[in-house]
Write an enzyme that holds these catalytic residues in place. Structure first.
Site, PDB file in Angstrom:
ATOM      1  N   ASP A  36      81.656  67.298  37.868  1.00 32.51           N
ATOM      2  CA  ASP A  36      82.921  67.482  38.588  1.00 32.51           C
ATOM      3  C   ASP A  36      83.478  68.883  38.396  1.00 32.51           C
ATOM      4  O   ASP A  36      84.026  69.478  39.318  1.00 32.51           O
ATOM      5  CB  ASP A  36      83.966  66.452  38.119  1.00 32.51           C
ATOM      6  N   ASP A  82      88.151  68.779  42.340  1.00 32.19           N
ATOM      7  CA  ASP A  82      87.153  67.805  42.750  1.00 32.19           C
ATOM      8  C   ASP A  82      87.787  66.431  42.607  1.00 32.19           C
ATOM      9  O   ASP A  82      88.467  66.145  41.632  1.00 32.19           O
ATOM     10  CB  ASP A  82      85.926  67.907  41.838  1.00 32.19           C
ATOM     11  N   GLU A 102      88.628  69.246  48.250  1.00 32.26           N
ATOM     12  CA  GLU A 102      87.558  68.783  49.125  1.00 32.26           C
ATOM     13  C   GLU A 102      88.131  67.849  50.187  1.00 32.26           C
ATOM     14  O   GLU A 102      88.931  66.975  49.881  1.00 32.26           O
ATOM     15  CB  GLU A 102      86.551  68.025  48.264  1.00 32.26           C
TER      16      GLU A 102
END
Ligand SMILES: [Zn+2]
Length: 377
Positions: A348, A182, A266
């Site tokens: 996170d 993340d 991501e």
């Protein structure tokens, strides 16, 4: 696998060499700008491009060009030919814009092919310039094929030689480990297994320094000695930030490809975020897009895999334990609390677990052929 790698070194020309290097930058710029002018005239009149003078013909016209390396001028001519090929290419997806003139105050550079330079332990021999002092802080691995060298000068007046070599890359040993990452502002990377990388503070600190140097510059009279001094200071801070960022990205990506075989990350819409977010400064500091690009090519080099997860995938809102979604999650909620299974963990960390799972799902979907395909086979 064979690939190209650049090794960049700081070089220290003496005064006469510096003058000649500056002349070479100038001549190369003239070659490029001449080609641009011819090209743009064609564009206006909508006729076939006029046959531009070759560099040899140009050299006859401008005698002073004889002072600098002929190979450097030829390389620039070749660059323009390559540009034209791309410009008129029908297979290119994105159309190129018109060529632009090279300005005197941007970074200056020229290139020499491999026959025109020799790299030694503490110097580099360049055509027409001679032996220039060089600091060899990392050696080019033995057995590499030298391709070219690009000599450049940045706006702080520092000179560099960037040596391009063709290099065989050996894949890194497999570790059998996968990670989901993340990306954040404070903690740059949070991995599902406890791996974390903090966002370096010095970007912020330098930002403050930069701001005060810019204010200082704005109060000086343009063109004055004090102005030039203040301008150099701003350029130096910019330079410092860029170097530290580059170093940070290199170290972080190397660590990741050393430790993991499969890296899930991501896919943030970086430009969109930078434009809209109030934390834009920190985001561009972290230089996400550069990080992505470096991680991708390194993984490809070393036989590792990077999978980007769709940015619309709700990695933060979904419970990594049971899949329940918290639609009311806000940016200030630092802890994820599941109302379905009771799981409670860092926001996170929860996101990174979801990112890994989603990436594994997506990549196995790519690998497994659909039923229809199997039948045909
Ligand atoms: Zn849950």
């Amino acid at each position: 696998m064979m690939t190209f790698k650049a090794f960049k070194y700081r070089i220290y020309p003496n005064k006469p060499q510096e003058i000649l290097l500056n002349k070479t930058f100038g001549c190369v710029r003239v070659v490029w700008n001449y080609q641009v002018e011819v090209f743009n005239q064609f564009d206006k009149n909508k006729t076939e491009p006029e046959q531009a003078l070759t560099t040899t013909q140009l050299k006859k016209k401008f005698e002073w060009m004889g002072e600098v390396s002929a190979a450097a001028l030829q390389q620039k001519e070749m660059d323009f030919k390559a540009f034209k090929r791309n410009y008129f290419s029908t297979t290119r997806k994105k159309k190129l814009g018109r060529p632009s003139f090279k300005k005197r105050d941007s970074t200056q550079s020229y290139r020499l092919p491999n026959q025109k330079f020799t790299l030694n332990n503490n110097s580099i021999r360049l055509e027409k310039i001679g032996k220039v002092k060089l600091v060899l802080d990392r050696a080019v691995p033995t057995g590499c094929q030298f391709r070219s060298v690009t000599i450049s000068k940045n706006n702080c007046g520092q000179f560099f030689a960037s040596v391009l070599v063709e290099i065989g890359i050996i894949p890194k040993p497999k570790t059998g480990k996968s990670i989901g990452l993340d990306i954040g502002i404070k903690t740059f990377l949070t991995g599902n297994d406890g791996f974390t990388v903090e966002n370096p503070k010095y970007f912020r600190e330098n930002q403050t320094k930069l701001k005060s140097a810019q204010q200082h510059l704005s109060r000086k009279k343009k063109g004055s000695l004090r102005y030039n001094k203040a301008k150099l200071k701003v350029a130096r801070i910019h330079n410092d930030i860029a170097n530290k960022r580059q170093d940070f990205i290199q170290r972080t990506t190397t660590k990741l490809v050393n430790e993991y075989d499969f890296i899930a990350i991501e896919d943030l819409n970086v430009t969109g975020m930078v434009k809209n977010h109030k934390l834009a400064k920190s985001i561009s500091d972290a230089a996400f897009s550069k990080f992505y690009a470096t991680l991708s090519y390194k993984a490809a080099w070393y036989g590792k895999e990077v999978v980007k997860v769709d940015r619309w995938f709700a990695s933060s809102k979904t419970c990594s334990g049971c899949g329940w979604k918290n639609e009311n999650l806000t940016l200030s909620d630092r802890t994820f609390k599941c109302k379905s299974c009771g799981l409670e963990l860092g926001r996170d960390l929860n996101a990174s677990k979801n990112i890994l799972r989603e990436a594994l799902r997506v990549s196995s979907a790519i690998r497994t052929p659909s039923e229809g395909q199997t039948e045909i086979a």
